[in-house]
Structure formats: C-alpha cells, structure tokens
Design a protein around this motif. Structure first.
Motif, PDB file in Angstrom:
ATOM      1  N   UNK A 276      72.253   0.517 139.321  1.00 52.96           N
ATOM      2  CA  UNK A 276      72.691   1.801 138.758  1.00 52.96           C
ATOM      3  C   UNK A 276      72.856   2.883 139.814  1.00 52.96           C
ATOM      4  N   UNK A 277      73.616   3.899 139.417  1.00 54.07           N
ATOM      5  CA  UNK A 277      73.726   5.162 140.154  1.00 54.07           C
ATOM      6  C   UNK A 277      73.800   6.268 139.112  1.00 54.07           C
ATOM      7  N   UNK A 278      73.391   7.458 139.500  1.00 50.47           N
ATOM      8  CA  UNK A 278      73.431   8.574 138.550  1.00 50.47           C
ATOM      9  C   UNK A 278      74.371   9.670 139.022  1.00 50.47           C
ATOM     10  N   UNK A 279      75.148  10.203 138.078  1.00 52.04           N
ATOM     11  CA  UNK A 279      75.954  11.394 138.370  1.00 52.04           C
ATOM     12  C   UNK A 279      75.204  12.586 137.770  1.00 52.04           C
ATOM     13  N   UNK A 280      74.606  13.395 138.625  1.00 53.60           N
ATOM     14  CA  UNK A 280      73.819  14.518 138.127  1.00 53.60           C
ATOM     15  C   UNK A 280      74.744  15.692 137.789  1.00 53.60           C
ATOM     16  N   UNK A 281      74.416  16.389 136.723  1.00 52.63           N
ATOM     17  CA  UNK A 281      75.219  17.531 136.261  1.00 52.63           C
ATOM     18  C   UNK A 281      74.372  18.798 136.366  1.00 52.63           C
ATOM     19  N   UNK A 282      75.060  19.935 136.459  1.00 50.19           N
ATOM     20  CA  UNK A 282      74.315  21.211 136.518  1.00 50.19           C
ATOM     21  C   UNK A 282      74.278  21.811 135.116  1.00 50.19           C
ATOM     22  N   UNK A 388      83.581   6.850 138.145  1.00 53.46           N
ATOM     23  CA  UNK A 388      84.849   7.558 137.828  1.00 53.46           C
ATOM     24  C   UNK A 388      84.864   7.969 136.368  1.00 53.46           C
ATOM     25  N   UNK A 389      84.488   7.020 135.501  1.00 54.75           N
ATOM     26  CA  UNK A 389      84.479   7.307 134.060  1.00 54.75           C
ATOM     27  C   UNK A 389      83.468   8.416 133.744  1.00 54.75           C
ATOM     28  N   UNK A 390      82.329   8.382 134.427  1.00 51.57           N
ATOM     29  CA  UNK A 390      81.333   9.445 134.214  1.00 51.57           C
ATOM     30  C   UNK A 390      81.926  10.804 134.605  1.00 51.57           C
ATOM     31  N   UNK A 391      82.699  10.840 135.709  1.00 50.99           N
ATOM     32  CA  UNK A 391      83.382  12.087 136.076  1.00 50.99           C
ATOM     33  C   UNK A 391      84.337  12.525 134.948  1.00 50.99           C
ATOM     34  N   UNK A 392      85.063  11.530 134.380  1.00 55.68           N
ATOM     35  CA  UNK A 392      85.996  11.882 133.290  1.00 55.68           C
ATOM     36  C   UNK A 392      85.237  12.510 132.126  1.00 55.68           C
ATOM     37  N   UNK A 393      84.064  11.947 131.812  1.00 57.57           N
ATOM     38  CA  UNK A 393      83.235  12.528 130.736  1.00 57.57           C
ATOM     39  C   UNK A 393      82.889  13.975 131.071  1.00 57.57           C
ATOM     40  N   UNK A 394      82.413  14.172 132.316  1.00 58.36           N
ATOM     41  CA  UNK A 394      81.950  15.514 132.710  1.00 58.36           C
ATOM     42  C   UNK A 394      83.095  16.526 132.694  1.00 58.36           C
ATOM     43  N   UNK A 395      84.328  16.031 132.888  1.00 58.38           N
ATOM     44  CA  UNK A 395      85.481  16.952 132.930  1.00 58.38           C
ATOM     45  C   UNK A 395      86.051  17.245 131.549  1.00 58.38           C
ATOM     46  N   UNK A 396      85.576  16.554 130.507  1.00 60.94           N
ATOM     47  CA  UNK A 396      86.131  16.817 129.165  1.00 60.94           C
ATOM     48  C   UNK A 396      85.869  18.272 128.803  1.00 60.94           C
ATOM     49  N   UNK A 397      86.689  18.764 127.887  1.00 59.97           N
ATOM     50  CA  UNK A 397      86.530  20.161 127.471  1.00 59.97           C
ATOM     51  C   UNK A 397      85.123  20.387 126.925  1.00 59.97           C
ATOM     52  N   UNK A 398      84.659  19.409 126.125  1.00 63.65           N
ATOM     53  CA  UNK A 398      83.372  19.588 125.451  1.00 63.65           C
ATOM     54  C   UNK A 398      82.220  19.647 126.448  1.00 63.65           C
ATOM     55  N   UNK A 400      82.371  20.049 129.810  1.00 62.18           N
ATOM     56  CA  UNK A 400      82.473  21.022 130.900  1.00 62.18           C
ATOM     57  C   UNK A 400      82.028  22.412 130.443  1.00 62.18           C
ATOM     58  N   UNK A 401      81.940  22.615 129.130  1.00 62.01           N
ATOM     59  CA  UNK A 401      81.395  23.883 128.637  1.00 62.01           C
ATOM     60  C   UNK A 401      79.872  23.909 128.678  1.00 62.01           C
ATOM     61  N   UNK A 402      79.259  22.759 128.891  1.00 61.45           N
ATOM     62  CA  UNK A 402      77.788  22.682 128.851  1.00 61.45           C
ATOM     63  C   UNK A 402      77.164  22.400 130.215  1.00 61.45           C
ATOM     64  N   UNK A 403      77.921  21.679 131.043  1.00 61.62           N
ATOM     65  CA  UNK A 403      77.358  21.269 132.340  1.00 61.62           C
ATOM     66  C   UNK A 403      78.408  21.421 133.430  1.00 61.62           C
ATOM     67  N   UNK A 404      77.945  21.816 134.608  1.00 66.58           N
ATOM     68  CA  UNK A 404      78.842  21.899 135.751  1.00 66.58           C
ATOM     69  C   UNK A 404      78.868  20.566 136.493  1.00 66.58           C
ATOM     70  N   UNK A 405      79.990  20.314 137.165  1.00 62.80           N
ATOM     71  CA  UNK A 405      80.149  19.053 137.907  1.00 62.80           C
ATOM     72  C   UNK A 405      80.502  19.345 139.349  1.00 62.80           C
ATOM     73  N   UNK A 406      79.755  18.721 140.264  1.00 64.67           N
ATOM     74  CA  UNK A 406      80.185  18.720 141.665  1.00 64.67           C
ATOM     75  C   UNK A 406      80.729  17.315 141.926  1.00 64.67           C
ATOM     76  N   UNK A 407      82.069  17.162 141.975  1.00 69.17           N
ATOM     77  CA  UNK A 407      82.627  15.801 142.086  1.00 69.17           C
ATOM     78  C   UNK A 407      82.130  15.095 143.348  1.00 69.17           C
ATOM     79  N   UNK A 408      81.999  13.791 143.237  1.00 72.32           N
ATOM     80  CA  UNK A 408      81.535  13.015 144.393  1.00 72.32           C
ATOM     81  C   UNK A 408      82.550  13.077 145.528  1.00 72.32           C
TER      82      UNK A 408
END
Ligand SMILES: Cc1cc2nc3c(=O)[nH]c(=O)nc-3n(C[C@H](O)[C@H](O)[C@H](O)COP(=O)(O)OP(=O)(O)OC[C@H]3O[C@@H](n4cnc5c(N)ncnc54)[C@H](O)[C@@H]3O)c2cc1C
Length: 493
Positions: A276-282, A388-398, A400-408
């Motif tokens: 596993x790897x984790x994509x951390x969100x702000x 990549x898919x996790x980034x797509x999730x983080x970029x969704x409108x829903x 991205x209103x709750x968490x910030x993303x620093x792309x890898x």
C-alpha cells in the motif's frame, strides 16, 4: 494426560479450530495461547480497547517497536481481537487458484459454505446508518462523479468494481472476534482445555512425529503432550516456531543455531500482504463540520474496489478513504482531524520472508515483506494507477470542497520513493503455504499436514497459497473451519 489435539495459538484461526474440534466429545483438545484469556464475553473483564470496534487497539500488540504493518495481537482471539472488523470476501477466482496447490481439495465452491458460516457466526452487518459519517457519504458522491457504481453489497459475487459500505463483524460497537463468536460457546466443554499466558518455545519431535510442545508460563517451562499438533500462531508466528523446532530451510536453521530436524525450504517463504501507499489530504474547515463526532465513528467505513489496466474481470485495487482523529505511527490517536485515501494492491506478486531472529521465543521475528519488489514491476504499476485514481477522487467537486490536495510529484512516483513509502494492509499470509510435496516451496498438504511430519498441521492464515483480494479475517476463519472438518473426517478418526 496426553491430549488428542493441541492447537498452538488461540487467535483468529485457533479459536475456530478449538471450537469445531471439541464439538466431537471423544476428542480432547488443548488451546495454547501466549497472551491472556479474559474469559467469556463480559465488558467488565475484557479491556475496553479490545471491545471497541470503532478504533484501532494496540495495547496487546506483540511488539510496539516493530513497523505498524507488522502488528499482531497476543491475546485469546489474536489479531481477530484487535483488528478493524472489516469482513470482506475475495473474488471466486482467488479461491479457485488454490485448486492447483491442493489437487482440487480447496476451491471457491468448497470454501463458500464456510465463508457463509463465518459471516453468520461473526455476526457481520454493514456500518449502521447512525454511524455513517458525512465524509463517507461525500466519498460516495465523489465516486458517482467519477462514474463508479454504488455497490449495495460489496461481498456480492457480482460486485466487481465500485464503492460500498463495509460489512463489519461487530455487535453494537463491540468487536465480535473469534474468541466470542466461536470459543465462548465451547468453553464449558469438558474435553476442551485453554492454556493461556503460555508461550510455545518449540515442538518436541521424535522421528517424524511431534510428541508435544514445550511452553513457558510465568518463567517456568512445561511440556504439553498430544497425539496431533496444529500450529495456528499466525503468518508471523508459525514459521519461527517451526524453525526453533528444527524445521525449515537448512541455511536458516544453521544461522539460527537450531538442529536440522527436517529440511523444509518453504517455511517462512512466500510471505505476501496487500502492499500500500497513502495519499494524504489536507482537511479544510468544511471537513470539520462534516465530522461532528469523529472520535465516536468508525474511522474507515467505505471501500472502493477498482480495476487497474493489469486486472482480470474483478478489482485488483482497494482504496480506503479515511477521515478521523489523527494517529501516530503506531495507530494511537493524537488529536485533530486527518484525512487520506489509502491505496492497496489486492493481487500482489511480490513476496517476502519471515525468519526466527533467535532461539528465544520472546524475540520478535525478522520480517521482510518485499513490498513492490516483483521482477516485472507489476505491483508498482498497479499502485501508481491506484494513486492516480485517488488523485481523481481528491479532485472531484465534492471532495475538493472538504480536503486540499498536494498532487504527487514525479519524484514521489519513482520506484525508489515507492519502495521507501511502502506499507501493508495487516493481511500477511502464505509463509507455510499448502502445495504438493514435490513443490519445494510447499510446507503442508491439502489437509494442512506438514510435509515430512506425520501429525503436525498448519491451521492459520500462513496456509493460504494465494492471498484473496480481501481483508483476510473471514477467509482465515473459513480455512480453519474447513480444516477442522477435514481433520475430524480424516486424521482424527
Ligand atoms: C491491526 C490489524 C488490523 C486488521 N484488520 C483487519 C480487518 O479489518 N479485516 C480483516 O479481515 N482482517 C484484518 N486483519 C487481519 C486478520 O486479523 C488476520 O487475518 C487474522 O487474525 C489471522 O488469523 P491467524 O489465526 O492466522 O493469526 P492471529 O489472529 O494473529 O493469531 C495468532 C495467535 O497465535 C498466538 N501466538 C503466536 N505465537 C505464539 C507462540 N509462540 N505461543 C503461543 N501462542 C502464540 C498469538 O498470540 C495469537 O493469539 C487485521 C490484522 C491486524 C494485525
């Protein structure tokens, strides 16, 4: 007194074996466990953290100094008593893949009734509505934005890709582990003895038979004699016990200073967990509003089953969206909100090893998972597609209103960076895998009997030759349940 069967290790599998084998009142059964036994379910006697299904429990860990992905519990119920209670099934193809290792004795059709029974006995049910957090509803909305289907029942055979609520083995908010679900109804049987706080040191082997097991309790060694011995110390615990007993790869035994009683090259090999790897969100301020009672909710509640370009017709990726109070590296809560999307390779090809570090049974084993080391780089390809898919999730409108993303960055996707950040899913299997006697990596036959020994069996998650694309508890329970049936019909008659 010589027992008919001694089960070593009273964890996820050991409790099931003890319960099932002692159903036959002519069979005397012992269950030897290194950790404590708090007795039958009773909230006044069992530590609250082991009962609380909503959060991680680490107070009974074998070694808090070990990396978090090596966690395992030392208590009746074993890791089943401190795990995440996620009760998921693999794809039928995963279990059918066991057929070639067992000459057709193990496949999906044969295991299915035991999986169904495990779901019932462990009282599996979905995350209750009152526990569902708005964050997880937001993740479901995000999946919809990405065109991923909502799965009513993620364990349904047709649920090959999508998102759903996770089924949990919990009663109310109590972790319903195998100690409660299986062992409790058997506790009063006169033919069952529970030997807790007893650390197994080694098997006593004479010729091709084990006559018993040497254990230590309160600093005193004692020997339990038995006609049959079933090893259920878990994927990290069973190979070291065999090695201390002189059974394993010759070079490993020599390095350890153990006598070479039986050369068996597969012992401790073939270690596999979901890498596993984790994509951390702000977390943004808006997320705090979505998580009013974060500490009282299940940390992770939904799971995404996704397919990479390498997949067959079913998922080969889990994404576990997670939001809750922050944790330290050992899983202890440290305070304010954290959020992330954790990505897991569900059919990994990389393999690792487990070795006894010393003849001292209290020493932690040497564990090398070998995450992301397969020669073709298959696991790295799959995880990067998952990220990549996790980034797509983080970029969704829903979201991205709750968490910030620093792309890898490109550097974070480099193989060396992936290796450095790798972790597991707490699902180690395979270190005493079943397979035909002429396969040098096989440790046991289809009946669990260790090759070269006439009365020693493997009964835990280490027996699985192929990891299911699922959290491994249900499968471990089903394996132990089926094995008990095979033994009662065969060797124990
Ligand atoms: C932190 C964590 C979270 C997890 N979350 C989930 C989840 O949400 N869903 C899921 O499906 N799976 C989960 N798992 C995995 C699941 O718990 C395991 O697959 C399952 O418990 C394996 O059962 P086992 O009997 O093989 O090993 P264990 O359950 O670990 O049992 C081994 C037992 O043997 C005992 N033992 C070991 N060595 C000795 C010795 N020398 N002498 C005597 N006793 C010994 C141990 O104390 C333990 O009780 C999780 C695991 C961990 C560690």
């Amino acid at each position: 007194m010589t027992l008919d069967v001694l089960i070593v290790g009273g964890g996820g599998a050991g409790c099931v074996l003890a319960a099932r084998l002692s159903e036959d009142e002519r069979t005397t059964v012992g269950l030897l466990e290194a950790g404590p036994d708090y007795g039958p379910f009773d909230p006044r006697r069992w530590p609250a953290e082991l009962l609380n299904a909503r959060s991680a429990a680490r107070g009974h860990d074998w070694d808090l100094e070990a990396p978090p992905c090596c966690a395992r519990a030392r208590v009746i119920g074993g890791s089943s008593a401190h795990n995440g209670c996620w009760a998921t099934l693999g794809a039928p193809a995963d279990y059918d893949a066991w057929s070639k290792y067992s000459n057709g004795v193990w496949d999906y059709q044969k295991l299915r009734p035991h999986l169904t029974d495990a779901i019932e006995t462990l009282r599996v049910r979905p995350v209750p509505e009152q526990d569902q957090t708005r964050w997880h509803h937001a993740v479901i909305d995000a999946a919809r934005e990405l065109g991923l289907p909502f799965l009513d029942d993620i364990n349904d055979e047709s649920a090959r890709e999508g998102i759903g609520w996770v089924p949990l083995n919990a009663v109310g908010a109590t972790r319903w582990h195998t100690g409660f679900a299986y062992l409790d109804p058997a506790r009063n049987r006169p033919n069952l003895r529970i030997l807790s706080d007893s650390l197994a040191v080694r098997l006593v082997i004479e010729g091709d038979r084990a006559t018993g097991v040497v254990a230590v309790r309160d600093g005193q060694e004692y020997t339990v004699t038995a006609k049959h011995v079933i090893l259920a110390c878990g994927t990290y615990g069973t190979p070291p016990l065999l090695m201390r007993s002189g059974v394993g790869p010759e070079h490993v035994l020599k390095e350890l200073g153990a006598p070479v009683v039986l050369r068996l090259d597969g012992v401790g090999e073939n270690l596999v967990d979901h890498s596993s790897l984790g994509l951390m969100l702000d977390p943004l301020d808006a997320l705090v509003g979505e998580m009013p009672n974060a500490a009282e909710s299940y940390f992770a509640q939904t799971v995404v089953k996704a397919r990479s370009s390498q997949a067959d017709d079913s998922w080969d990726i889990h994404i576990v969206p997670s939001a809750g109070p922050a944790e330290d590296a050992q899983g202890f809560y440290t305070g304010p909100l954290s959020a992330g999307l954790y990505v897991f390779v569900m059919s990994p090809r990389s393999r690792g090893t487990v070795r006894a570090a010393s003849l001292d049974p209290a020493a932690s084993p040497k564990i090398d998972h070998g995450f992301f080391t397969d020669a073709q780089g298959y696991d790295q390809k799959v995880i990067l597609e998952g990220i990549e898919l996790a980034h797509d999730f983080a970029r969704t409108e829903r979201l991205s209103g709750l968490t910030g993303l620093t792309p890898w960055s490109a550097a974070e996707r480099e193989p060396t960076a992936v290796l450095a950040a790798a972790s597991g899913y707490w699902h180690p299997v395979g270190t005493c895998a079943m397979g035909p006697a002429d396969d040098p990596m096989a440790v046991a036959g289809a009946d669990g009997k260790v090759h070269g020994l006439s009365n020693v069996y493997i009964g835990d998650a280490s027996l699985m030759p192929v990891i299911p694309r699922a959290n491994t508890h249900l499968t471990t329970v089903a394996v132990a349940d089926r094995l008990a049936g095979l033994l009662l019909e065969g060797a124990l008659r």
